[in-house]
Design an enzyme around this catalytic site. Sequence first.
Site, PDB file in Angstrom:
ATOM      1  N   LYS A  48      -7.318   9.385 -14.508  1.00 36.23           N
ATOM      2  CA  LYS A  48      -7.459  10.607 -13.704  1.00 36.23           C
ATOM      3  C   LYS A  48      -6.106  11.279 -13.555  1.00 36.23           C
ATOM      4  O   LYS A  48      -5.043  10.661 -13.683  1.00 36.23           O
ATOM      5  CB  LYS A  48      -8.053  10.292 -12.328  1.00 36.23           C
ATOM      6  CG  LYS A  48      -7.237   9.331 -11.443  1.00 36.23           C
ATOM      7  CD  LYS A  48      -6.101   9.971 -10.668  1.00 36.23           C
ATOM      8  CE  LYS A  48      -5.363   8.974  -9.793  1.00 36.23           C
ATOM      9  NZ  LYS A  48      -4.064   9.469  -9.270  1.00 36.23           N
ATOM     10  N   GLY A  67       0.239   6.117 -11.898  1.00 34.52           N
ATOM     11  CA  GLY A  67      -0.346   7.172 -11.080  1.00 34.52           C
ATOM     12  C   GLY A  67      -1.582   7.793 -11.689  1.00 34.52           C
ATOM     13  O   GLY A  67      -1.998   8.890 -11.299  1.00 34.52           O
ATOM     14  N   SER A 101      -7.652   1.036 -10.777  1.00 35.04           N
ATOM     15  CA  SER A 101      -8.923   1.449 -10.172  1.00 35.04           C
ATOM     16  C   SER A 101     -10.009   1.602 -11.232  1.00 35.04           C
ATOM     17  O   SER A 101     -11.167   1.231 -11.009  1.00 35.04           O
ATOM     18  CB  SER A 101      -8.734   2.771  -9.424  1.00 35.04           C
ATOM     19  OG  SER A 101      -7.830   2.625  -8.352  1.00 35.04           O
ATOM     20  N   ASP A 130      -9.104   5.001  -4.902  1.00 36.31           N
ATOM     21  CA  ASP A 130      -9.369   5.733  -6.146  1.00 36.31           C
ATOM     22  C   ASP A 130     -10.536   5.163  -6.946  1.00 36.31           C
ATOM     23  O   ASP A 130     -10.975   5.780  -7.915  1.00 36.31           O
ATOM     24  CB  ASP A 130      -8.124   5.720  -7.041  1.00 36.31           C
ATOM     25  CG  ASP A 130      -7.008   6.612  -6.527  1.00 36.31           C
ATOM     26  OD1 ASP A 130      -7.255   7.397  -5.595  1.00 36.31           O
ATOM     27  OD2 ASP A 130      -5.887   6.518  -7.055  1.00 36.31           O
TER      28      ASP A 130
END
Length: 300
Positions: free
Chosen positions: A10, A99, A104, A137
Amino acid sequence: MSVTVRVPAKVNVQLAVGAARPDGFHDLANVFLAVGLYDEVTVTPADALSVTCEGPDAGQVPLDRTNLAARAAIALAERRGIEPAVHLHIAKDIPVAGGMAGGSADGAGALLACDTLWGTNASREELLDICAELGSDVPFSLVGGAALGTGRGEKLRVLDVGGTFHWVFAMAERGLSTPAVFREFDRLTEGAGVPEPVASQELLDALAKGDPDALAAAVSNDLQPAALSLFPELADTLAAGRGAGALAALVSGSGPTTAFLARDPESAAKVAEALTASGTCRTVRTASAPAPGASVVAGN
């Protein structure tokens, strides 16, 4: 008998951060966009729970029960009163500690894979509930596409996206700890009035229209000053991408991966080439968005 799930990375196109809460978390307005870089998690029956990993920076991935993939298997097994007797193999392509929610993603991928392998038939709501227990997340890694995360980021509202956005990601020479970045955010904002985090309507409209110029004008990351404070060299990477014609340049989430929005695939290729030549980063990847969430790609 095995199940393989593919799950995306993401980028946060908006990360608005509120003041620290009594529980230590921060309220967020977190606009997630899933991008086409993927990890794959394969789950196979075994005598006991174990984890292996391959791919870039695999040596940095914990292989014990602290791994989010292992925690996901344990969480689902506990709810069903069974033993998490599986081997989890993670094929990494999402940067580690970058990041971009790689850990996740692995948690969401393992959860869906175990649900499929064991035939537990958990509802979407139950899977999302387990994801939220695992981390802020993780629910978005299951959902994919685009979504607004509120609370600490785990409460999701799916967003419309009207087109394809082209991104370039520059991986840094070292990682950044998400808790450390939030601590630095708290230090930098100490004594200042931190406003309540609110999603930008301009940004949501830009996503819905598929307008890269409007999106570039609206992207923001409240954690970027903290990431730059801890890792000042990232400023050179951001400048190199802007100088190569990126429409927008920002730290992805808590960093240290930097993200560059390009107008089209050709522009993305030029930005990627310039970043590679700049010597300010370790590796460079291009990807488009939005990408689908966790999905079964092989198995029963």
